[in-house]
Design an enzyme around this catalytic site. Structure first.
Site, mmCIF file in Angstrom:
data_model
loop_
_atom_site.group_PDB
_atom_site.id
_atom_site.type_symbol
_atom_site.label_atom_id
_atom_site.label_comp_id
_atom_site.label_asym_id
_atom_site.label_seq_id
_atom_site.Cartn_x
_atom_site.Cartn_y
_atom_site.Cartn_z
ATOM 1 N N HIS A 45 -3.182 -3.493 -5.841
ATOM 2 C CA HIS A 45 -3.478 -2.979 -4.504
ATOM 3 C C HIS A 45 -4.961 -3.107 -4.198
ATOM 4 O O HIS A 45 -5.789 -2.347 -4.701
ATOM 5 C CB HIS A 45 -3.025 -1.515 -4.405
ATOM 6 C CG HIS A 45 -3.190 -0.927 -3.042
ATOM 7 N ND1 HIS A 45 -3.432 0.409 -2.833
ATOM 8 C CD2 HIS A 45 -3.150 -1.495 -1.810
ATOM 9 C CE1 HIS A 45 -3.533 0.630 -1.531
ATOM 10 N NE2 HIS A 45 -3.374 -0.508 -0.897
ATOM 11 N N ASN A 58 -4.607 6.816 -1.196
ATOM 12 C CA ASN A 58 -3.925 7.292 0.010
ATOM 13 C C ASN A 58 -3.309 8.665 -0.181
ATOM 14 O O ASN A 58 -3.018 9.355 0.788
ATOM 15 C CB ASN A 58 -2.859 6.289 0.467
ATOM 16 C CG ASN A 58 -3.494 5.147 1.241
ATOM 17 O OD1 ASN A 58 -4.562 5.311 1.828
ATOM 18 N ND2 ASN A 58 -2.855 3.991 1.229
ATOM 19 N N SER A 107 0.818 -1.215 0.000
ATOM 20 C CA SER A 107 0.000 0.000 0.000
ATOM 21 C C SER A 107 0.846 1.256 0.000
ATOM 22 O O SER A 107 0.322 2.353 -0.155
ATOM 23 C CB SER A 107 -0.967 0.005 1.193
ATOM 24 O OG SER A 107 -0.320 -0.393 2.355
ATOM 25 N N GLU A 134 -6.190 -0.848 -7.270
ATOM 26 C CA GLU A 134 -5.263 0.062 -7.950
ATOM 27 C C GLU A 134 -4.218 -0.813 -8.654
ATOM 28 O O GLU A 134 -3.530 -1.599 -8.001
ATOM 29 C CB GLU A 134 -4.586 0.993 -6.942
ATOM 30 C CG GLU A 134 -5.521 2.031 -6.340
ATOM 31 C CD GLU A 134 -4.856 2.966 -5.334
ATOM 32 O OE1 GLU A 134 -5.358 4.073 -5.128
ATOM 33 O OE2 GLU A 134 -3.828 2.578 -4.730
#
Ligand code: NAI
Length: 504
Positions: A144, A194, A123, A156
């Site tokens: 991901h 993120n 991540s 992702e």
């Protein structure tokens, strides 16, 4: 490298929370899955736990027993990689450590076929860095997933500098076949979700730091525009240690760009062990099972004024008609000013204006500004702030007018961009920078935020709603007020403003 992974055997390395979920999803899509873990017995334990969870779903009618038996029959715990030599895809979900992941892929490269794709569920680590030193770095790609894997739709698909486009596309297609919504991303700090999500937390922490609003008001304002949880309750749920670590990682990976500066408020919580729900106290106190407090939504008196002007731009016509009807129902006669330079209401010398980013005090002595709002049907909490020259009577008057429009107004300090406008403008700004830098495209950013972290809309949906000029105005007001790098406007947004002017 062109490849199809539609019926390949999958080796999942790491049988923790993510690895077990990935194994389930792959098996559910019909793949034979090998599951391996460095800790002896961990893969078997993960399978037992998976079966327990799936059996519970049989009881709820979500799966049949036969489906669960077939699915579990496809997952084979193995003791070592030699037992999985015919795998065509590896998905690693081991410890988040660059050296460990490099060592793993290097060991696997020697054992598995040259056509085998090596995917990492990291991540935060760079896919380019994980691939360094491998014989075939082109076959290393990020895959991901989000937690819990069987539930969250987003994947992702992360390409490092050497990842082959064919490999990224094969993982994209495979994710779709697994019932997921894949989005391409370039390997940059935080990937898409993120990274773009940072301001959701950072702006709330900045407002707390300045004592501009209580956490319950901040949470209520963000829930009012459709977020399932406000930033404070969400950070308490994620855990401040985890949330702070991600923020620090993104900050460091961007060479300490001030845009991503972590918050003293959060570091104090972490230092004090106030990590959120898991430790019984974070921003809120969860002692004895108590829930975060909610804002007080007392009934407001009817406005004392019997007449006001309703200002707006031509594109606000729909809202103006709705507001006119509401105000008239409250016994107020309304004069429309449909091509005004600002949006809001004028009652005598009092202006009640939708924020353009500037604090009320910067606009005049008798001004109240209110926040951006997206009707959601839930509690219509709306932040407002008053100019230092506004009297208590004028503030009460503005509250009553907002109340007559159906809002539950909550007063916050007179800072630029209030709560929602400031947060959304910064989310849009971050997404615009991500697009500018080729991390993803606008549709990918929207899908990622909606499916990876359950946002009610994507940053480019909000951009379409308010328009680039309004978003940039809010950012510039923040930049003027605070100075520094944090609120600098994305070059992509500046171009979007020029484009608006040229096509107007
Ligand atoms: P976890 O701690 O639940 O599981 C990791 C497993 O990997 C453990 O069972 C451990 O024994 C095993 N392991 C460690 N080193 C190994 C090695 N060299 N070879 C084989 N097995 C090894 O961790 P979790 O949460 O499942 O995370 C795994 C990966 O997924 C990490 O890279 C993490 O950053 C990423 N991730 C985690 C998310 C989350 O919400 N937990 C979300 C998205 C990605």
């Amino acid at each position: 490298m062109q490849t199809s992974l539609s019926s390949t055997k999958v080796l999942v390395v790491g049988a923790g929370i993510m690895g077990a979920g990935i194994a389930q999803v792959a098996a559910q899509a019909g793949h034979s899955v090998y599951l391996v873990d460095a800790r002896a017995g961990a893969a078997q334990q993960a399978c037992a736990k998976l079966r327990e969870g799936l059996d519970a779903l049989v009881a709820k009618g979500k799966f049949t027993q036969a489906q669960v038996d077939t699915l579990m029959g496809r997952i084979q715990p193995v003791a070592g990689f030699a037992d999985a030599a015919d795998a065509g895809l590896v998905v690693e979900a081991i410890v988040e450590n660059l050296d460990a992941k490099r060592a793993l892929f290097s060991e696997l490269e020697a054992l598995l076929s040259d056509a085998c794709v090596l995917a990492s569920n990291t991540s935060s680590l760079s896919i380019t860095a994980i691939a360094k030193g491998l014989r075939q770095p082109a076959r290393v790609v990020g895959m991901h997933f989000f937690n819990p894997v069987p539930v969250m739709k987003l994947v992702e698909v992360v390409s490092g500098l050497q990842t082959s486009p064919g490999v990224a596309q094969a993982i994209f297609d495979l994710s779709k076949a697994w019932g997921k919504v894949p989005v391409h991303a370039r390997s940059t700090p935080g990937f898409i979700v993120n990274r773009i999500a940072r301001p959701f937390y950072a702006e709330a922490l900045a407002l707390l730091h300045e004592q501009s609003a209580s956490p319950q008001v901040l949470d209520a304002c963000m829930r009012a525009i459709g977020f399932r949880m406000g930033p404070c309750e969400l950070m308490d749920l994620i855990g401040h240690d985890t949330n702070f670590a991600v923020t620090q990682a993104v900050y460091a990976a961007n060479f300490f760009d001030k845009r991503y500066t972590p918050s003293l408020v959060q570091s104090a919580l972490v230092d004090g062990g106030m990590l959120g729900r898991k430790s019984g106290r974070g921003i809120y106190d969860y002692a004895a099972g108590s829930k975060p407090p909610v804002v007080d939504m007392q009934a407001l008196p009817l406005p004392a004024t019997s007449h006001l002007q309703l200002h707006g731009r031509p594109q606000d016509a729909h809202t103006m008609a709705d507001w006119q009807a509401r105000l008239q129902a409250a016994g107020i006669t309304v004069e429309l000013v449909p091509d005004s330079a600002w949006t809001g209401m004028q009652a005598g010398n009092l202006q009640i204006r939708q924020t353009d980013g500037r604090p009320a005090s910067a606009l005049g002595a008798h001004v109240v500004v209110y926040d951006w709002h997206v009707p959601q049907g839930g509690a219509p909490v709306l932040a407002f702030a008053a100019s230092s020259g506004a009297s208590e009577d004028q503030i009460a008057q503005a509250q009553a007018v907002l109340g007559a429009l159906g809002f539950a107004p909550q007063r916050v300090a007179d800072q630029p961009g209030l709560v929602v406008a400031r947060t959304l403008a910064m989310l849009v700004n971050e997404a615009a920078d991500a697009v500018q830098q080729g991390v993803c495209d606008p549709a990918g950013a929207d899908a990622a935020m909606k499916l990876g972290v359950n946002y009610p809309a994507g940053p480019f949906d909000w951009l379409a709603r308010w328009g680039a000029p309004a978003v940039v105005q809010v950012l510039e007001a923040l930049d003027v007020h605070y100075r520094g790098e944090r609120y600098r406007v994305s070059p992509w947004l500046r171009h979007a403003v020029w484009q608006t002017h040229h096509t107007a």
